[in-house]
Motif scaffolding. Structure first.
Motif, PDB file in Angstrom:
ATOM      1  N   TYR A 123       7.578   7.813  35.467  1.00 55.31           N
ATOM      2  CA  TYR A 123       7.758   8.718  36.610  1.00 55.31           C
ATOM      3  C   TYR A 123       9.214   8.981  36.981  1.00 55.31           C
ATOM      4  CZ  TYR A 123       2.753   8.078  37.715  1.00 55.31           C
ATOM      5  OH  TYR A 123       1.372   8.040  37.693  1.00 55.31           O
ATOM      6  N   SER A 124      10.154   8.434  36.262  1.00 55.45           N
ATOM      7  CA  SER A 124      11.566   8.515  36.660  1.00 55.45           C
ATOM      8  C   SER A 124      12.033   9.949  36.918  1.00 55.45           C
ATOM      9  CB  SER A 124      12.453   7.866  35.596  1.00 55.45           C
ATOM     10  OG  SER A 124      12.217   6.485  35.541  1.00 55.45           O
ATOM     11  N   ASN A 125      11.691  10.862  36.030  1.00 59.91           N
ATOM     12  CA  ASN A 125      12.106  12.255  36.214  1.00 59.91           C
ATOM     13  C   ASN A 125      11.441  12.884  37.434  1.00 59.91           C
ATOM     14  OD1 ASN A 125      13.644  11.994  33.919  1.00 59.91           O
ATOM     15  ND2 ASN A 125      12.230  13.112  32.593  1.00 59.91           N
ATOM     16  N   LEU A 126      10.236  12.446  37.765  1.00 64.43           N
ATOM     17  CA  LEU A 126       9.539  13.011  38.915  1.00 64.43           C
ATOM     18  C   LEU A 126      10.211  12.613  40.226  1.00 64.43           C
ATOM     19  CD1 LEU A 126       5.814  12.414  37.840  1.00 64.43           C
ATOM     20  CD2 LEU A 126       7.214  14.462  37.512  1.00 64.43           C
ATOM     21  N   TYR A 127      10.747  11.396  40.280  1.00 67.53           N
ATOM     22  CA  TYR A 127      11.494  10.998  41.486  1.00 67.53           C
ATOM     23  C   TYR A 127      12.725  11.882  41.639  1.00 67.53           C
ATOM     24  CZ  TYR A 127       8.898   6.629  40.538  1.00 67.53           C
ATOM     25  OH  TYR A 127       7.944   5.695  40.262  1.00 67.53           O
ATOM     26  N   ARG A 128      13.446  12.052  40.545  1.00 70.38           N
ATOM     27  CA  ARG A 128      14.715  12.773  40.582  1.00 70.38           C
ATOM     28  C   ARG A 128      14.519  14.272  40.827  1.00 70.38           C
ATOM     29  NH1 ARG A 128      16.324  12.505  35.328  1.00 70.38           N
ATOM     30  NH2 ARG A 128      15.552  14.629  35.019  1.00 70.38           N
ATOM     31  N   ASP A 129      13.569  14.866  40.108  1.00 68.53           N
ATOM     32  CA  ASP A 129      13.436  16.319  40.147  1.00 68.53           C
ATOM     33  C   ASP A 129      12.573  16.824  41.292  1.00 68.53           C
ATOM     34  OD1 ASP A 129      14.945  16.311  37.839  1.00 68.53           O
ATOM     35  OD2 ASP A 129      13.222  16.502  36.496  1.00 68.53           O
ATOM     36  N   TYR A 130      11.594  16.017  41.727  1.00 66.08           N
ATOM     37  CA  TYR A 130      10.644  16.518  42.716  1.00 66.08           C
ATOM     38  C   TYR A 130      10.491  15.627  43.940  1.00 66.08           C
ATOM     39  CZ  TYR A 130       9.412  19.053  38.464  1.00 66.08           C
ATOM     40  OH  TYR A 130       9.463  19.799  37.313  1.00 66.08           O
ATOM     41  N   GLY A 131      11.149  14.488  43.951  1.00 70.58           N
ATOM     42  CA  GLY A 131      11.052  13.596  45.098  1.00 70.58           C
ATOM     43  C   GLY A 131       9.677  12.985  45.267  1.00 70.58           C
ATOM     44  N   LEU A 132       9.011  12.641  44.166  1.00 68.93           N
ATOM     45  CA  LEU A 132       7.671  12.077  44.231  1.00 68.93           C
ATOM     46  C   LEU A 132       7.660  10.783  45.032  1.00 68.93           C
ATOM     47  CD1 LEU A 132       4.713  12.348  42.969  1.00 68.93           C
ATOM     48  CD2 LEU A 132       5.488  10.619  41.326  1.00 68.93           C
ATOM     49  N   GLY A 133       6.685  10.640  45.917  1.00 70.87           N
ATOM     50  CA  GLY A 133       6.474   9.401  46.643  1.00 70.87           C
ATOM     51  C   GLY A 133       5.386   8.582  45.973  1.00 70.87           C
ATOM     52  N   THR A 134       5.334   7.274  46.226  1.00 70.82           N
ATOM     53  CA  THR A 134       4.296   6.430  45.642  1.00 70.82           C
ATOM     54  C   THR A 134       3.692   5.507  46.687  1.00 70.82           C
ATOM     55  OG1 THR A 134       5.848   4.687  44.961  1.00 70.82           O
ATOM     56  CG2 THR A 134       5.370   6.428  43.354  1.00 70.82           C
ATOM     57  N   THR A 135       2.375   5.400  46.674  1.00 65.98           N
ATOM     58  CA  THR A 135       1.645   4.464  47.528  1.00 65.98           C
ATOM     59  C   THR A 135       0.966   3.482  46.571  1.00 65.98           C
ATOM     60  OG1 THR A 135      -0.379   5.799  47.545  1.00 65.98           O
ATOM     61  CG2 THR A 135       1.260   6.297  49.214  1.00 65.98           C
ATOM     62  N   ILE A 136       1.666   2.439  46.215  1.00 63.87           N
ATOM     63  CA  ILE A 136       1.233   1.615  45.072  1.00 63.87           C
ATOM     64  C   ILE A 136       0.119   0.645  45.456  1.00 63.87           C
ATOM     65  CG2 ILE A 136       3.509   1.864  44.021  1.00 63.87           C
ATOM     66  CD1 ILE A 136       2.651  -1.582  45.020  1.00 63.87           C
ATOM     67  N   TRP A 137      -0.781   0.385  44.479  1.00 66.20           N
ATOM     68  CA  TRP A 137      -1.898  -0.523  44.714  1.00 66.20           C
ATOM     69  C   TRP A 137      -1.845  -1.716  43.747  1.00 66.20           C
ATOM     70  CZ3 TRP A 137      -5.838  -1.312  40.987  1.00 66.20           C
ATOM     71  CH2 TRP A 137      -5.863  -0.401  39.915  1.00 66.20           C
ATOM     72  N   SER A 138      -2.573  -2.756  44.101  1.00 59.86           N
ATOM     73  CA  SER A 138      -2.662  -4.000  43.326  1.00 59.86           C
ATOM     74  C   SER A 138      -1.319  -4.690  43.125  1.00 59.86           C
ATOM     75  CB  SER A 138      -3.313  -3.749  41.962  1.00 59.86           C
ATOM     76  OG  SER A 138      -3.795  -4.948  41.400  1.00 59.86           O
ATOM     77  N   PRO A 139      -0.531  -4.880  44.188  1.00 57.65           N
ATOM     78  CA  PRO A 139       0.747  -5.579  44.027  1.00 57.65           C
ATOM     79  C   PRO A 139       0.572  -7.030  43.600  1.00 57.65           C
ATOM     80  CG  PRO A 139       0.202  -5.360  46.345  1.00 57.65           C
ATOM     81  CD  PRO A 139      -0.779  -4.517  45.597  1.00 57.65           C
ATOM     82  N   LEU A 140      -0.624  -7.585  43.815  1.00 60.29           N
ATOM     83  CA  LEU A 140      -0.885  -8.984  43.451  1.00 60.29           C
ATOM     84  C   LEU A 140      -1.757  -9.093  42.203  1.00 60.29           C
ATOM     85  CD1 LEU A 140      -1.455 -10.475  47.018  1.00 60.29           C
ATOM     86  CD2 LEU A 140       0.631 -10.459  45.641  1.00 60.29           C
TER      87      LEU A 140
END
Length: 362
Positions: free
Chosen positions: A210-227
């Motif tokens: 997703y690296s390009n999506l953060y840079r080019d479009y400002g994608l946000g993430t609501t991440i699941w299963s951190p454990l």
């Protein structure tokens, strides 16, 4: 990513991050209902958990039509109404989400057709007793429905006031970029956020793809299963499955089978190797693992699950550990686990020129 913090009297201050390239602020730690509401927690216990989370600064609560066949949404809706009645919160203080894809087992009651997106959302709102959700996700990519139909349908929800923002869950970067391109061509609203799995064991998508999506479009993430479904709590140390733990429940045998599959069994031993680092920091392995996720600036919010007040309180104390996650500590964890995403020579050169890496600015 812009952030702010709100102090509370007895708990670590909650940090709020903007959800992608928007003006919406979500709490760094949030509460989800997957495999807990209805499966392990009924309405009264769910109210205790959501109230406690809210009092600790949590404003985002995550759900999906497919969780417990809609019963999870029903329970959360009852809790929200009770909280309003008891003046614990007001609806504008909450950020509530649901996800559409896994409806009923009928030809047009699952997937991302315009029909199911609209009808599924209306049904979800009815179960939750809400006029709208703040966030709506396409729970999986649909290989059958044309992408333009998907983009137009989610925009229709926003136009009708049934949701404020739309996004995706477990989509590839290419699929997200395709949706963005269609939205731009049609003058419609882009997907704002993605809900991927992310933890110390599962890193490739969030840190690399997703690296390009953060840079080019400002994608946000609501991440699941951190454990990692509880493996990163340490409760399954040495391959044991304590009574009452998630992977010991008969109703979640499918999840245990998945975690014990050949490609995942290494995670149990790897978790044991991280215990000394947690001890050095004076925290639990769960707190270390949550803080590690939260340290990533491309993570808008870390969705936590809890079945008891004690568990929720312990997890929320991970906020105290986040400042202790130094670059040196991250490097030690990388060396122990050995799964840091690797860049090709071309990717490394491009990121060096742009002065970015997988975890944000250098």
């Amino acid at each position: 990513m812009a952030t702010s913090t709100t102090p509370t009297s007895a708990f670590p201050p909650m940090e709020y991050r903007l959800l992608g390239r928007s003006g919406l602020k979500v709490s760094l730690l949030s509460l989800g209902s997957w495999v807990s509401f209805k499966t392990q927690v009924e309405t009264d216990a769910a109210f205790v958990l959501m109230k406690a989370a809210f009092e600790r600064g949590c404003n985002f609560f995550d759900n999906a039509e497919g969780y417990a066949e809609g019963e999870s949404e029903r329970i959360m809706g009852e809790v929200i109404k009770r909280g309003e009645a008891e003046k614990v919160w007001t609806r504008p203080e909450l950020v509530v989400s649901t996800k559409i894809y896994f409806g009923k087992n009928a030809p047009n009651s699952r997937g991302l057709s315009r029909k199911h997106i609209v009808e599924g959302t209306v049904a979800a709102l009815k179960r939750m007793q809400l006029d709208y959700v703040d966030l709506i996700f396409a729970h999986r990519p649909d290989p059958i429905t044309p992408m333009e139909e998907v983009v137009r349908a989610f925009n229709h929800l926003i136009d009708r006031g049934l949701a404020f923002y739309w996004g995706t869950s477990e989509w590839s970067a290419a699929q997200i970029e395709q949706a963005i391109g269609i939205a731009d061509r049609l003058g419609l609203i882009r997907p704002l956020m993605e809900q991927p799995e992310y933890n110390i064991f599962a890193r490739e998508r969030v840190e690399h793809e997703y690296s390009n999506l953060y840079r080019d479009y400002g994608l946000g993430t609501t991440i699941w299963s951190p454990l990692a479904s509880g493996i990163l709590t340490g409760k399954y140390s040495q391959g044991k499955f304590p009574e009452g733990s998630r992977l010991s429940l008969e109703s979640l045998a499918w999840l245990k089978d998945r975690k014990l599959a050949a490609e995942n069994k290494w995670q149990f031993e790897a978790a044991d190797k991280l215990l000394p680092i947690a001890e050095e920091l004076g925290c639990s392995l769960a707190q270390l693992s949550i803080a590690w996720c939260a340290k990533n600036p491309h993570v808008s919010t870390v969705i936590l699950g809890a079945t008891s007040l004690k568990q929720l309180e312990e997890n929320f104390k991970a906020l105290e550990v986040v400042p202790k996650i130094t670059p040196e500590l991250i490097k030690r964890i990388d060396e122990i686990i050995g799964n840091k995403p690797k860049l090709t020579a071309v990717e490394a050169q491009v990121r060096n020129l742009l002065n970015v890496d997988a975890l944000g600015p250098k």
